[in-house]
Design a protein around this motif. Structure first.
Motif, PDB file in Angstrom:
ATOM      1  N   LEU A 117       0.843  -1.195   0.000  1.00  0.00           N
ATOM      2  CA  LEU A 117       0.000   0.000   0.000  1.00  0.00           C
ATOM      3  C   LEU A 117       0.879   1.245   0.000  1.00  0.00           C
ATOM      4  O   LEU A 117       1.874   1.320   0.728  1.00  0.00           O
ATOM      5  N   VAL A 118       0.502   2.214  -0.839  1.00  0.00           N
ATOM      6  CA  VAL A 118       1.212   3.479  -0.957  1.00  0.00           C
ATOM      7  C   VAL A 118       0.435   4.561  -0.221  1.00  0.00           C
ATOM      8  O   VAL A 118      -0.764   4.738  -0.463  1.00  0.00           O
ATOM      9  N   GLY A 119       1.093   5.284   0.668  1.00  0.00           N
ATOM     10  CA  GLY A 119       0.434   6.386   1.372  1.00  0.00           C
ATOM     11  C   GLY A 119       0.989   6.555   2.763  1.00  0.00           C
ATOM     12  O   GLY A 119       1.188   5.573   3.482  1.00  0.00           O
ATOM     13  N   ASN A 120       1.246   7.790   3.152  1.00  0.00           N
ATOM     14  CA  ASN A 120       1.807   8.044   4.465  1.00  0.00           C
ATOM     15  C   ASN A 120       0.861   7.577   5.566  1.00  0.00           C
ATOM     16  O   ASN A 120      -0.329   7.883   5.552  1.00  0.00           O
ATOM     17  N   ALA A 121       1.407   6.798   6.493  1.00  0.00           N
ATOM     18  CA  ALA A 121       0.643   6.257   7.628  1.00  0.00           C
ATOM     19  C   ALA A 121      -0.510   5.366   7.175  1.00  0.00           C
ATOM     20  O   ALA A 121      -1.507   5.226   7.870  1.00  0.00           O
ATOM     21  N   ALA A 122      -0.384   4.759   5.996  1.00  0.00           N
ATOM     22  CA  ALA A 122      -1.446   3.879   5.495  1.00  0.00           C
ATOM     23  C   ALA A 122      -1.607   2.662   6.396  1.00  0.00           C
ATOM     24  O   ALA A 122      -0.631   2.137   6.931  1.00  0.00           O
ATOM     25  N   ARG A 123      -2.846   2.215   6.552  1.00  0.00           N
ATOM     26  CA  ARG A 123      -3.131   1.045   7.366  1.00  0.00           C
ATOM     27  C   ARG A 123      -3.576  -0.106   6.469  1.00  0.00           C
ATOM     28  O   ARG A 123      -4.246   0.110   5.456  1.00  0.00           O
TER      29      ARG A 123
END
Length: 375
Positions: A117-123
Protein backbone atom coordinates in the motif's frame (compact mmCIF):
# COMPACT_ATOMS: atom_id res chain seq x y z
CA UNK A 1 9.73 12.07 -17.92
CA UNK A 2 10.15 15.09 -15.66
CA UNK A 3 9.74 14.34 -11.98
CA UNK A 4 8.27 17.24 -10.06
CA UNK A 5 7.85 16.51 -6.38
CA UNK A 6 8.37 18.08 -3.02
CA UNK A 7 8.52 14.97 -0.89
CA UNK A 8 7.84 11.29 -0.64
CA UNK A 9 5.05 8.90 0.21
CA UNK A 10 5.63 5.76 2.22
CA UNK A 11 5.28 2.32 0.67
CA UNK A 12 4.27 -0.40 3.10
CA UNK A 13 5.02 -4.13 2.89
CA UNK A 14 6.88 -3.92 -0.43
CA UNK A 15 9.46 -6.72 -0.57
CA UNK A 16 11.98 -5.43 -3.11
CA UNK A 17 15.01 -7.57 -2.03
CA UNK A 18 17.43 -4.65 -2.20
CA UNK A 19 20.37 -5.17 0.14
CA UNK A 20 21.85 -1.70 -0.31
CA UNK A 21 20.24 1.70 -0.57
CA UNK A 22 19.32 3.03 -3.96
CA UNK A 23 16.44 3.94 -6.25
CA UNK A 24 14.71 2.73 -9.37
CA UNK A 25 11.89 3.83 -11.66
CA UNK A 26 8.56 2.05 -12.12
CA UNK A 27 6.51 3.70 -14.83
CA UNK A 28 6.44 7.44 -13.98
CA UNK A 29 7.35 6.84 -10.34
CA UNK A 30 10.76 7.01 -8.68
CA UNK A 31 11.08 4.52 -5.83
CA UNK A 32 13.70 5.20 -3.15
CA UNK A 33 15.10 2.73 -0.62
CA UNK A 34 17.24 4.28 2.11
CA UNK A 35 19.53 2.22 4.30
CA UNK A 36 16.96 2.40 7.12
CA UNK A 37 14.45 0.60 4.90
CA UNK A 38 16.62 -2.35 3.87
CA UNK A 39 15.09 -5.67 4.80
CA UNK A 40 11.77 -5.52 6.59
CA UNK A 41 9.91 -7.77 8.97
CA UNK A 42 7.82 -9.68 6.45
CA UNK A 43 5.37 -12.46 7.24
CA UNK A 44 6.90 -15.79 6.23
CA UNK A 45 6.00 -19.43 6.24
CA UNK A 46 8.63 -21.83 7.50
CA UNK A 47 11.09 -22.46 4.70
CA UNK A 48 14.11 -24.52 3.76
CA UNK A 49 17.41 -22.73 3.14
CA UNK A 50 19.79 -24.52 0.78
CA UNK A 51 23.49 -23.83 1.10
CA UNK A 52 26.85 -25.41 1.80
CA UNK A 53 29.53 -25.66 4.46
CA UNK A 54 33.03 -27.00 4.99
CA UNK A 55 33.76 -29.54 7.71
CA UNK A 56 36.56 -31.99 8.46
CA UNK A 57 35.67 -34.08 5.43
CA UNK A 58 35.46 -31.14 3.03
CA UNK A 59 32.55 -29.29 1.45
CA UNK A 60 29.03 -30.62 1.84
CA UNK A 61 25.60 -29.41 0.78
CA UNK A 62 23.45 -28.31 3.70
CA UNK A 63 19.75 -27.69 4.29
CA UNK A 64 18.46 -25.72 7.26
CA UNK A 65 14.97 -24.59 8.16
CA UNK A 66 13.88 -21.08 9.06
CA UNK A 67 10.78 -20.84 11.27
CA UNK A 68 7.64 -19.02 10.24
CA UNK A 69 7.15 -15.37 11.17
CA UNK A 70 3.99 -13.30 11.54
CA UNK A 71 5.70 -10.16 10.26
CA UNK A 72 4.61 -6.57 10.77
CA UNK A 73 3.09 -3.79 8.68
CA UNK A 74 6.05 -1.53 8.01
CA UNK A 75 7.51 1.02 5.61
CA UNK A 76 10.02 -0.60 3.23
CA UNK A 77 10.40 2.07 0.51
CA UNK A 78 9.20 5.52 -0.52
CA UNK A 79 7.86 6.96 -3.77
CA UNK A 80 8.66 10.51 -4.81
CA UNK A 81 5.61 12.75 -4.99
CA UNK A 82 4.18 12.84 -8.49
CA UNK A 83 0.96 14.24 -9.89
CA UNK A 84 -0.01 10.80 -11.19
CA UNK A 85 -0.46 9.49 -7.65
CA UNK A 86 -3.52 11.70 -7.14
CA UNK A 87 -5.01 11.36 -10.60
CA UNK A 88 -7.90 9.00 -11.35
CA UNK A 89 -7.10 5.32 -11.37
CA UNK A 90 -6.45 3.88 -14.83
CA UNK A 91 -7.16 0.31 -13.72
CA UNK A 92 -10.53 1.16 -12.14
CA UNK A 93 -11.54 4.44 -13.83
CA UNK A 94 -15.13 4.36 -12.59
CA UNK A 95 -14.21 4.03 -8.94
CA UNK A 96 -13.98 7.44 -7.20
CA UNK A 97 -12.29 5.92 -4.13
CA UNK A 98 -9.04 4.91 -5.84
CA UNK A 99 -6.32 6.81 -7.70
CA UNK A 100 -2.87 6.46 -9.23
CA UNK A 101 -1.39 5.49 -5.88
CA UNK A 102 -3.83 2.57 -5.87
CA UNK A 103 -2.66 1.48 -9.34
CA UNK A 104 0.95 1.45 -8.13
CA UNK A 105 -0.04 -0.43 -4.96
CA UNK A 106 -2.01 -3.16 -6.70
CA UNK A 107 0.65 -3.81 -9.35
CA UNK A 108 3.35 -4.12 -6.69
CA UNK A 109 1.03 -6.43 -4.76
CA UNK A 110 0.46 -8.62 -7.81
CA UNK A 111 4.19 -8.99 -8.48
CA UNK A 112 5.38 -9.49 -4.91
CA UNK A 113 2.53 -11.65 -3.58
CA UNK A 114 2.04 -9.26 -0.66
CA UNK A 115 -0.50 -6.62 0.26
CA UNK A 116 1.43 -3.46 -0.66
CA UNK A 117 0.00 0.00 0.00
CA UNK A 118 1.21 3.48 -0.96
CA UNK A 119 0.43 6.39 1.37
CA UNK A 120 1.81 8.04 4.47
CA UNK A 121 0.64 6.26 7.63
CA UNK A 122 -1.45 3.88 5.49
CA UNK A 123 -3.13 1.04 7.37
CA UNK A 124 -3.63 -2.48 5.96
CA UNK A 125 -7.09 -3.54 4.88
CA UNK A 126 -5.95 -7.08 4.12
CA UNK A 127 -3.99 -9.51 6.30
CA UNK A 128 -0.22 -9.20 6.53
CA UNK A 129 0.34 -12.71 5.21
CA UNK A 130 3.19 -14.84 3.91
CA UNK A 131 3.32 -14.24 0.17
CA UNK A 132 4.83 -15.88 -2.90
CA UNK A 133 6.24 -13.48 -5.48
CA UNK A 134 5.67 -14.09 -9.18
CA UNK A 135 8.81 -12.12 -10.06
CA UNK A 136 12.35 -13.18 -9.20
CA UNK A 137 14.35 -11.67 -6.34
CA UNK A 138 16.51 -9.87 -8.89
CA UNK A 139 13.62 -8.08 -10.62
CA UNK A 140 13.63 -4.88 -8.54
CA UNK A 141 17.42 -5.00 -8.15
CA UNK A 142 18.14 -4.78 -11.87
CA UNK A 143 16.21 -1.85 -13.31
CA UNK A 144 12.66 -3.22 -13.39
CA UNK A 145 10.80 -2.42 -16.60
CA UNK A 146 7.08 -1.80 -16.25
CA UNK A 147 5.48 0.22 -19.06
CA UNK A 148 2.77 2.40 -17.49
CA UNK A 149 1.40 3.11 -20.98
CA UNK A 150 0.06 -0.47 -20.90
CA UNK A 151 -2.30 0.20 -17.98
CA UNK A 152 -5.24 1.01 -20.31
CA UNK A 153 -4.65 -2.41 -21.90
CA UNK A 154 -4.97 -4.00 -18.46
CA UNK A 155 -8.18 -2.09 -17.81
CA UNK A 156 -9.69 -3.24 -21.12
CA UNK A 157 -8.70 -6.82 -20.31
CA UNK A 158 -10.52 -6.73 -16.97
CA UNK A 159 -7.27 -6.91 -15.01
CA UNK A 160 -8.20 -4.12 -12.60
CA UNK A 161 -11.01 -6.14 -11.04
CA UNK A 162 -9.05 -9.38 -11.42
CA UNK A 163 -6.07 -8.06 -9.44
CA UNK A 164 -8.32 -7.15 -6.52
CA UNK A 165 -9.62 -10.73 -6.48
CA UNK A 166 -6.10 -12.14 -6.76
CA UNK A 167 -5.01 -10.01 -3.79
CA UNK A 168 -7.87 -11.44 -1.73
CA UNK A 169 -6.80 -14.95 -2.76
CA UNK A 170 -3.13 -14.29 -1.94
CA UNK A 171 -3.76 -12.91 1.52
CA UNK A 172 -6.36 -15.43 2.72
CA UNK A 173 -5.39 -18.68 4.42
CA UNK A 174 -8.62 -20.56 3.60
CA UNK A 175 -8.36 -22.83 0.54
CA UNK A 176 -12.04 -22.33 -0.33
CA UNK A 177 -11.70 -18.56 -0.32
CA UNK A 178 -8.51 -18.81 -2.37
CA UNK A 179 -10.29 -20.94 -4.98
CA UNK A 180 -13.35 -18.66 -5.05
CA UNK A 181 -11.34 -15.46 -5.46
CA UNK A 182 -8.87 -17.03 -7.88
CA UNK A 183 -11.78 -18.31 -9.96
CA UNK A 184 -13.43 -14.89 -10.02
CA UNK A 185 -10.19 -13.33 -11.25
CA UNK A 186 -9.66 -16.02 -13.89
CA UNK A 187 -13.25 -15.87 -15.13
CA UNK A 188 -12.99 -12.14 -15.75
CA UNK A 189 -9.67 -12.39 -17.55
CA UNK A 190 -10.77 -15.40 -19.59
CA UNK A 191 -14.05 -13.78 -20.65
CA UNK A 192 -12.36 -10.57 -21.83
CA UNK A 193 -9.62 -12.52 -23.62
CA UNK A 194 -12.09 -14.86 -25.33
CA UNK A 195 -14.26 -11.99 -26.58
CA UNK A 196 -11.22 -10.25 -28.07
CA UNK A 197 -9.37 -13.31 -29.37
CA UNK A 198 -11.59 -14.23 -32.29
CA UNK A 199 -11.15 -17.90 -31.40
CA UNK A 200 -14.85 -18.78 -31.16
CA UNK A 201 -15.44 -21.92 -33.22
CA UNK A 202 -19.18 -21.29 -33.27
CA UNK A 203 -19.42 -19.14 -36.39
CA UNK A 204 -22.50 -17.32 -37.59
CA UNK A 205 -23.26 -20.20 -39.98
CA UNK A 206 -23.00 -22.78 -37.18
CA UNK A 207 -25.30 -20.70 -34.98
CA UNK A 208 -27.84 -20.49 -37.82
CA UNK A 209 -27.82 -24.28 -38.24
CA UNK A 210 -28.27 -24.78 -34.49
CA UNK A 211 -31.17 -22.33 -34.52
CA UNK A 212 -32.86 -24.29 -37.32
CA UNK A 213 -32.31 -27.53 -35.42
CA UNK A 214 -33.76 -25.97 -32.26
CA UNK A 215 -36.92 -24.98 -34.11
CA UNK A 216 -37.27 -28.54 -35.40
CA UNK A 217 -36.78 -29.83 -31.85
CA UNK A 218 -39.50 -27.50 -30.59
CA UNK A 219 -41.91 -28.76 -33.23
CA UNK A 220 -41.08 -32.33 -32.22
CA UNK A 221 -41.87 -31.60 -28.58
CA UNK A 222 -45.18 -30.02 -29.53
CA UNK A 223 -46.16 -33.02 -31.65
CA UNK A 224 -45.15 -35.33 -28.83
CA UNK A 225 -47.62 -33.59 -26.53
CA UNK A 226 -45.08 -32.11 -24.12
CA UNK A 227 -46.72 -29.40 -22.01
CA UNK A 228 -46.22 -25.84 -23.16
CA UNK A 229 -44.78 -24.70 -19.83
CA UNK A 230 -42.02 -27.33 -20.13
CA UNK A 231 -41.33 -26.32 -23.73
CA UNK A 232 -41.11 -22.68 -22.64
CA UNK A 233 -38.60 -23.73 -19.97
CA UNK A 234 -36.48 -25.87 -22.31
CA UNK A 235 -36.17 -23.73 -25.41
CA UNK A 236 -34.36 -20.63 -24.00
CA UNK A 237 -31.65 -22.89 -22.62
CA UNK A 238 -30.85 -24.32 -26.04
CA UNK A 239 -29.19 -21.07 -27.06
CA UNK A 240 -26.21 -22.09 -24.91
CA UNK A 241 -25.62 -25.10 -27.13
CA UNK A 242 -24.06 -22.79 -29.74
CA UNK A 243 -21.44 -21.44 -27.33
CA UNK A 244 -18.08 -22.80 -26.25
CA UNK A 245 -18.13 -24.72 -22.98
CA UNK A 246 -16.40 -23.16 -19.98
CA UNK A 247 -13.81 -25.93 -20.11
CA UNK A 248 -13.03 -25.32 -23.81
CA UNK A 249 -12.69 -21.57 -23.21
CA UNK A 250 -10.35 -22.17 -20.31
CA UNK A 251 -8.19 -24.59 -22.32
CA UNK A 252 -7.93 -22.06 -25.17
CA UNK A 253 -6.95 -19.29 -22.74
CA UNK A 254 -4.28 -21.43 -21.08
CA UNK A 255 -2.85 -22.54 -24.42
CA UNK A 256 -2.58 -18.93 -25.58
CA UNK A 257 -0.76 -18.13 -22.34
CA UNK A 258 1.73 -21.01 -22.69
CA UNK A 259 0.31 -22.78 -19.65
CA UNK A 260 -1.40 -25.79 -21.25
CA UNK A 261 -0.08 -28.20 -23.91
CA UNK A 262 -1.13 -27.67 -27.51
CA UNK A 263 -1.59 -31.41 -28.01
CA UNK A 264 -2.46 -32.77 -24.56
CA UNK A 265 -2.32 -36.45 -23.67
CA UNK A 266 -5.13 -38.03 -21.65
CA UNK A 267 -3.72 -36.75 -18.34
CA UNK A 268 -3.86 -33.02 -19.04
CA UNK A 269 -7.66 -32.82 -19.69
CA UNK A 270 -8.22 -34.81 -16.49
CA UNK A 271 -6.21 -32.29 -14.49
CA UNK A 272 -7.97 -29.39 -16.21
CA UNK A 273 -11.26 -31.00 -15.20
CA UNK A 274 -10.04 -31.20 -11.58
CA UNK A 275 -9.50 -27.47 -11.65
CA UNK A 276 -12.95 -26.85 -13.12
CA UNK A 277 -14.74 -29.25 -10.76
CA UNK A 278 -13.16 -27.59 -7.72
CA UNK A 279 -14.08 -24.14 -8.99
CA UNK A 280 -17.67 -25.19 -9.55
CA UNK A 281 -18.00 -26.96 -6.20
CA UNK A 282 -16.83 -23.86 -4.32
CA UNK A 283 -19.03 -21.58 -6.43
CA UNK A 284 -22.20 -23.67 -6.10
CA UNK A 285 -21.91 -25.26 -2.68
CA UNK A 286 -19.26 -23.23 -0.87
CA UNK A 287 -17.32 -26.42 -0.11
CA UNK A 288 -14.33 -28.29 -1.55
CA UNK A 289 -15.06 -31.66 -3.12
CA UNK A 290 -12.86 -34.42 -1.73
CA UNK A 291 -13.78 -37.16 -4.20
CA UNK A 292 -11.87 -36.05 -7.29
CA UNK A 293 -8.83 -38.24 -6.56
CA UNK A 294 -8.47 -41.72 -5.08
CA UNK A 295 -8.57 -40.49 -1.48
CA UNK A 296 -9.74 -37.43 0.45
CA UNK A 297 -6.10 -36.69 1.33
CA UNK A 298 -5.04 -36.69 -2.33
CA UNK A 299 -8.12 -34.66 -3.26
CA UNK A 300 -7.25 -32.04 -0.68
CA UNK A 301 -3.69 -31.83 -2.02
CA UNK A 302 -5.15 -31.25 -5.49
CA UNK A 303 -7.39 -28.54 -4.05
CA UNK A 304 -4.41 -26.88 -2.37
CA UNK A 305 -2.47 -26.91 -5.62
CA UNK A 306 -5.45 -25.54 -7.57
CA UNK A 307 -5.87 -22.72 -5.03
CA UNK A 308 -2.32 -21.59 -5.85
CA UNK A 309 -2.47 -22.42 -9.56
CA UNK A 310 -5.41 -20.08 -10.08
CA UNK A 311 -3.30 -17.22 -8.72
CA UNK A 312 -0.31 -18.30 -10.82
CA UNK A 313 -2.40 -18.36 -14.00
CA UNK A 314 -3.81 -14.87 -13.44
CA UNK A 315 -0.51 -13.32 -12.36
CA UNK A 316 1.47 -14.87 -15.23
CA UNK A 317 -1.10 -13.68 -17.76
CA UNK A 318 -1.16 -10.13 -16.38
CA UNK A 319 2.59 -9.84 -15.83
CA UNK A 320 3.83 -11.53 -19.01
CA UNK A 321 1.13 -10.91 -21.58
CA UNK A 322 -0.46 -7.62 -20.48
CA UNK A 323 2.44 -5.81 -18.74
CA UNK A 324 5.01 -7.46 -21.05
CA UNK A 325 7.38 -8.14 -18.14
CA UNK A 326 10.40 -10.28 -18.96
CA UNK A 327 11.61 -12.03 -15.83
CA UNK A 328 12.89 -15.45 -14.81
CA UNK A 329 10.44 -15.68 -11.92
CA UNK A 330 7.44 -15.13 -14.18
CA UNK A 331 8.74 -17.78 -16.57
CA UNK A 332 9.19 -20.19 -13.65
CA UNK A 333 5.61 -19.62 -12.50
CA UNK A 334 4.38 -20.18 -16.05
CA UNK A 335 6.28 -23.48 -16.20
CA UNK A 336 4.85 -24.53 -12.84
CA UNK A 337 1.34 -24.29 -14.30
CA UNK A 338 2.35 -26.19 -17.42
CA UNK A 339 4.02 -28.92 -15.33
CA UNK A 340 0.83 -29.41 -13.33
CA UNK A 341 -1.18 -30.13 -16.47
CA UNK A 342 1.59 -32.17 -18.11
CA UNK A 343 2.75 -34.27 -15.16
CA UNK A 344 0.53 -33.62 -12.15
CA UNK A 345 3.41 -31.99 -10.29
CA UNK A 346 3.54 -28.55 -8.67
CA UNK A 347 7.02 -27.12 -8.03
CA UNK A 348 8.35 -30.68 -8.03
CA UNK A 349 5.77 -32.26 -5.71
CA UNK A 350 3.76 -35.17 -7.11
CA UNK A 351 0.35 -33.98 -5.98
CA UNK A 352 -1.38 -37.37 -6.05
CA UNK A 353 1.41 -39.53 -4.65
CA UNK A 354 3.22 -37.31 -2.11
CA UNK A 355 2.17 -35.47 0.98
CA UNK A 356 4.23 -32.37 1.72
CA UNK A 357 6.48 -34.03 4.31
CA UNK A 358 7.39 -36.83 1.88
CA UNK A 359 8.15 -34.29 -0.85
CA UNK A 360 10.10 -32.12 1.58
CA UNK A 361 12.35 -35.02 2.62
CA UNK A 362 12.88 -36.06 -1.00
CA UNK A 363 13.91 -32.48 -1.81
CA UNK A 364 16.37 -32.38 1.10
CA UNK A 365 17.88 -35.76 0.22
CA UNK A 366 18.30 -34.77 -3.42
CA UNK A 367 19.96 -31.46 -2.59
CA UNK A 368 22.34 -32.97 -0.05
CA UNK A 369 23.45 -35.55 -2.61
CA UNK A 370 23.52 -33.53 -5.84
CA UNK A 371 23.61 -29.86 -4.76
CA UNK A 372 20.67 -28.79 -6.91
CA UNK A 373 16.87 -28.73 -6.84
CA UNK A 374 16.32 -30.35 -10.24
CA UNK A 375 14.03 -33.15 -9.14
Amino acid sequence: MNFEYTGFREIFNFEHHLNSEGEFVIGPYRITVSKELIGGDFARSSRLVFGGAFDSSGFRNTVTEEPSSFGTWNVTAAVAEHEGLDQASVLLPGNPWVNGAYDLSVILSLLTGRHVLVGNAARPYMPVSAGQAVTSQNFFRTHPVIDWALLPVLQEAGAGEAMEAVMLAMTNSNAGVKIAMGSAALDGLNSHWYSASGSNRYTKDVKTEVKVAAQAFKEYLEKAGVSQDLIDDIMPRLSNVANESALAKLAAFLKAGGMYPENPDEGAPKRLKWLNVLRNSVAHSGSIRLDIAESPEASFRVAGAVALLLQDICRVYIAKYLLKIEDQGVDKAQQAVMSFFLNGTYHGQDILAEDYETFRQRLIDHYEEFGNLDL
